[in-house]
Design a protein around this motif. Structure first.
Motif: not given
Length: 114
Positions: A83-97
């Protein structure tokens, strides 16, 4: 074969919300703390949030109060509500252990722009 499949990314305006999902192989998901990571262009991959098997969570300071990580053990899926996303949150998001990473999935791209 162990797999991680991320989804839910997209393009939003600043202040908007997205919910990311990551489906993992049960053999990995059931016994591990899981994390969401992100990598912006030209930057190192960084841990955003993690969640233990019992649901205890931890967040990077820059997302506290805005992002929420959760997991559904029955579905072997981990979520990231942003929520409340900011321009600096832009990225490729991954999950992992959280540690002893396995092969990374393809990630899901988040774009935050007006």
């Amino acid at each position: 074969q162990v797999q991680l499949v991320e989804s839910g990314g997209g393009s939003v305006q600043p202040g908007g919300s997205l919910r990311l999902s990551c489906a993992a192989s049960r053999s990995i998901f059931s016994f591990n703390t899981m994390g969401w990571y992100r990598q912006a262009p030209g930057k190192e991959r960084e841990l955003v949030a993690s969640i233990t098997i019992t649901g205890s969570t931890d967040y990077a300071d820059y997302v506290k109060g805005r992002f929420t990580i959760s997991r559904d053990n029955a579905l072997s899926t981990v979520y990231l509500q942003m929520n409340s996303l900011k321009p600096e949150d832009a990225a490729v998001y991954y999950c992992n252990k959280r540690s002893y990473w396995i092969t990374w999935g393809q990630g899901t791209q988040v774009i935050v722009s007006p």
